[in-house]
Scaffold this motif. Structure first.
Motif, short mmCIF file in Angstrom:
data_model
loop_
_atom_site.label_atom_id
_atom_site.label_comp_id
_atom_site.label_asym_id
_atom_site.label_seq_id
_atom_site.Cartn_x
_atom_site.Cartn_y
_atom_site.Cartn_z
N LEU A 29 0.78 -1.06 -0.07
CA LEU A 29 -0.31 -0.05 0.02
C LEU A 29 0.78 1.31 -0.08
O LEU A 29 0.56 2.31 -0.87
CB LEU A 29 -1.00 -0.04 1.31
CG LEU A 29 -2.12 -0.99 1.22
CD1 LEU A 29 -2.65 -1.05 2.42
CD2 LEU A 29 -2.94 -0.94 0.07
N LEU A 30 1.82 1.30 0.79
CA LEU A 30 3.00 2.38 0.93
C LEU A 30 3.38 2.57 -0.65
O LEU A 30 3.68 3.57 -1.11
CB LEU A 30 3.95 2.12 2.09
CG LEU A 30 4.69 3.18 2.39
CD1 LEU A 30 4.16 4.72 2.80
CD2 LEU A 30 5.89 2.92 3.20
N GLY A 31 4.05 1.50 -1.11
CA GLY A 31 4.80 1.53 -2.42
C GLY A 31 3.69 2.11 -3.38
O GLY A 31 4.14 2.78 -4.36
N PHE A 32 2.37 1.55 -3.46
CA PHE A 32 1.53 2.06 -4.44
C PHE A 32 1.11 3.49 -4.31
O PHE A 32 1.02 4.39 -5.06
CB PHE A 32 0.22 1.17 -4.19
CG PHE A 32 -0.97 1.76 -5.12
CD1 PHE A 32 -0.98 1.33 -6.33
CD2 PHE A 32 -2.07 2.45 -4.62
CE1 PHE A 32 -2.12 1.79 -7.17
CE2 PHE A 32 -2.87 2.92 -5.46
CZ PHE A 32 -3.00 2.45 -6.79
N ALA A 33 1.07 4.07 -3.07
CA ALA A 33 0.77 5.42 -2.58
C ALA A 33 1.82 6.14 -3.21
O ALA A 33 1.46 7.42 -3.90
CB ALA A 33 0.44 5.55 -1.29
N LEU A 34 3.17 6.09 -2.87
CA LEU A 34 4.22 6.88 -3.19
C LEU A 34 4.73 6.56 -4.79
O LEU A 34 5.02 7.70 -5.29
CB LEU A 34 5.47 6.54 -2.28
CG LEU A 34 5.35 6.64 -0.94
CD1 LEU A 34 6.44 6.18 0.03
CD2 LEU A 34 5.01 8.22 -0.53
N LEU A 35 4.85 5.49 -5.17
CA LEU A 35 5.24 5.24 -6.53
C LEU A 35 4.07 5.34 -7.77
O LEU A 35 4.47 5.25 -8.95
CB LEU A 35 6.09 3.81 -6.62
CG LEU A 35 7.09 4.00 -5.63
CD1 LEU A 35 7.68 2.48 -5.57
CD2 LEU A 35 7.94 4.65 -5.85
N THR A 36 2.84 4.91 -7.43
CA THR A 36 2.03 4.95 -8.49
C THR A 36 0.97 6.18 -8.35
O THR A 36 0.67 7.01 -9.13
CB THR A 36 1.31 3.74 -8.47
OG1 THR A 36 2.23 2.38 -8.55
CG2 THR A 36 0.10 3.56 -9.55
N ALA A 37 0.08 6.28 -7.06
CA ALA A 37 -0.74 7.41 -7.18
C ALA A 37 -0.42 8.56 -7.03
O ALA A 37 -1.10 9.52 -7.57
CB ALA A 37 -1.70 6.96 -5.64
N LEU A 38 0.74 8.84 -6.33
CA LEU A 38 1.30 10.27 -6.20
C LEU A 38 1.74 10.78 -7.78
O LEU A 38 1.32 11.88 -8.07
CB LEU A 38 2.43 10.05 -5.21
CG LEU A 38 3.05 11.56 -4.74
CD1 LEU A 38 1.80 12.55 -4.25
CD2 LEU A 38 4.01 11.42 -3.78
N PRO A 39 2.71 9.79 -8.36
CA PRO A 39 3.04 10.43 -9.70
C PRO A 39 1.86 10.57 -10.47
O PRO A 39 1.69 11.39 -11.16
CB PRO A 39 3.81 9.39 -10.01
CG PRO A 39 4.33 8.38 -8.88
CD PRO A 39 3.49 8.69 -7.90
N LEU A 40 0.88 9.78 -10.46
CA LEU A 40 -0.49 9.78 -11.20
C LEU A 40 -1.26 11.22 -11.11
O LEU A 40 -1.67 11.94 -12.01
CB LEU A 40 -1.43 8.45 -11.24
CG LEU A 40 -1.08 7.42 -11.95
CD1 LEU A 40 -1.94 6.42 -11.45
CD2 LEU A 40 -1.04 7.51 -13.26
#
Length: 314
Positions: A29-40
């Motif tokens: 969840l942390l990786g998704f938030a920092l590396l996917t959701a935030l850049p999107l």
């Protein structure tokens, strides 16, 4: 009849299970938030600006980037080219992987060695593979033209139009080993008694394969189609590395036949420094991929067969 104490213990267990789930899922969840959701989210924000990646004097331009890209003939042409490439490459990839799996599912001597040989190319990094194939496709010193010369075929300029398109398809097919392994696992999961029953009923080998084996592995074929569509839509490294570089430090000249949508995005980002415009292109492309994937998902009801009826479970 449940007592108050029983309900309290059940709720306590449910809270414990939920906390355990989130504890183990927290790295993802942390990786998704920092590396996917935030850049999107950041890309979506700058798609409404004229940000060029360097100047601090950028400003809000609203929907101008989105309206401009629909009037850009190069963008529309690269989109059509990408859709055509996907429509050609994905069926070849899926059929090629299935064909290799059927071939290597036979009782042959040293079949394990052959499986390893066909799988090895899929673990080679794509950059290394593209550079290697660029040497193979070289008109003057490439081994492919040397082989063609043996059978009296004149040298082919593989890396320019229109042959660059076929060179890119060949490069993509070189990594069929990954799909082959998944197909092979699916074939070995087909119950042998079903195929034997069909043979006893008079079916030949092709009828057994088409009417028994293929429906049984259709969920795996569906998975391969979906991942293949997403993969071919996102191709960018291969066309760039297969192309001829004019000079050191200059932008790579990509032939028109392999000038796919992501190559256009790359040029807008790193050659034209139009970060806002390129981000708008990526968000439109995201919606296109989503729509195509949903169409494939919707069509699965017609040709994908599950052992458990998913509709009955609803």
């Amino acid at each position: 009849m449940t007592t108050k104490g029983t309900r309290r213990r059940r709720k306590g267990w449910q809270r414990y299970s939920s906390r355990t789930f989130y504890l183990f899922a927290s790295p993802w969840l942390l990786g998704f938030a920092l590396l996917t959701a935030l850049p999107l989210g950041y890309a979506l924000a700058i798609s409404f600006t004229n940000f060029d990646g360097r100047s601090p004097r950028w400003r809000w331009v609203g929907l101008r980037n989105y309206t401009e890209l629909f009037d850009d003939a190069d963008v529309l042409a690269s989109m059509v080219r990408t859709l055509a490439f996907t429509a050609i490459a994905v069926p070849i990839m899926v059929a090629g992987g299935l064909g290799l799996a059927v071939l290597l599912n036979q009782r042959l001597k040293a079949v394990g060695l052959f499986r390893a040989i066909f799988f090895l190319p899929s673990v080679v990094p794509m950059v290394a593979a593209a550079i290697m194939w660029k040497l193979i496709f070289n008109r003057d010193v490439g081994i492919l033209n040397e082989i063609l010369d043996v059978i009296s075929i004149p040298p082919v300029t593989w890396l320019v139009d229109p042959n660059a398109f076929y060179a890119l398809v060949i490069l993509i097919l070189w990594g069929l080993g990954g799909g082959m392994v998944i197909m092979l696992a699916a074939l070995q999961g087909v119950p042998a008694e079903l195929e034997e029953a069909a043979i006893i009923d008079g079916a030949n080998r092709w009828q057994v394969f088409w009417n028994v084996t293929v429906p049984m592995i259709s969920p795996v074929i569906f998975f391969q189609v979906v991942t293949g569509v997403i993969f071919t839509f996102q191709i960018v490294i291969q066309p760039l590395l297969l192309s001829q570089t004019r000079e050191v430090g200059q932008v790579t000249h990509v032939p028109e036949s392999t000038h796919l949508f992501m190559v256009q995005v790359y040029e807008e980002y790193f050659a034209n420094n139009r970060y806002g415009y390129a981000s708008a292109m990526l968000w439109v492309f995201f919606l296109v991929i989503l729509v195509v994937t949903l169409i494939v998902l919707r069509s699965s009801r017609l040709w994908v067969h599950y052992e458990v009826d998913s509709e009955a479970d609803r």
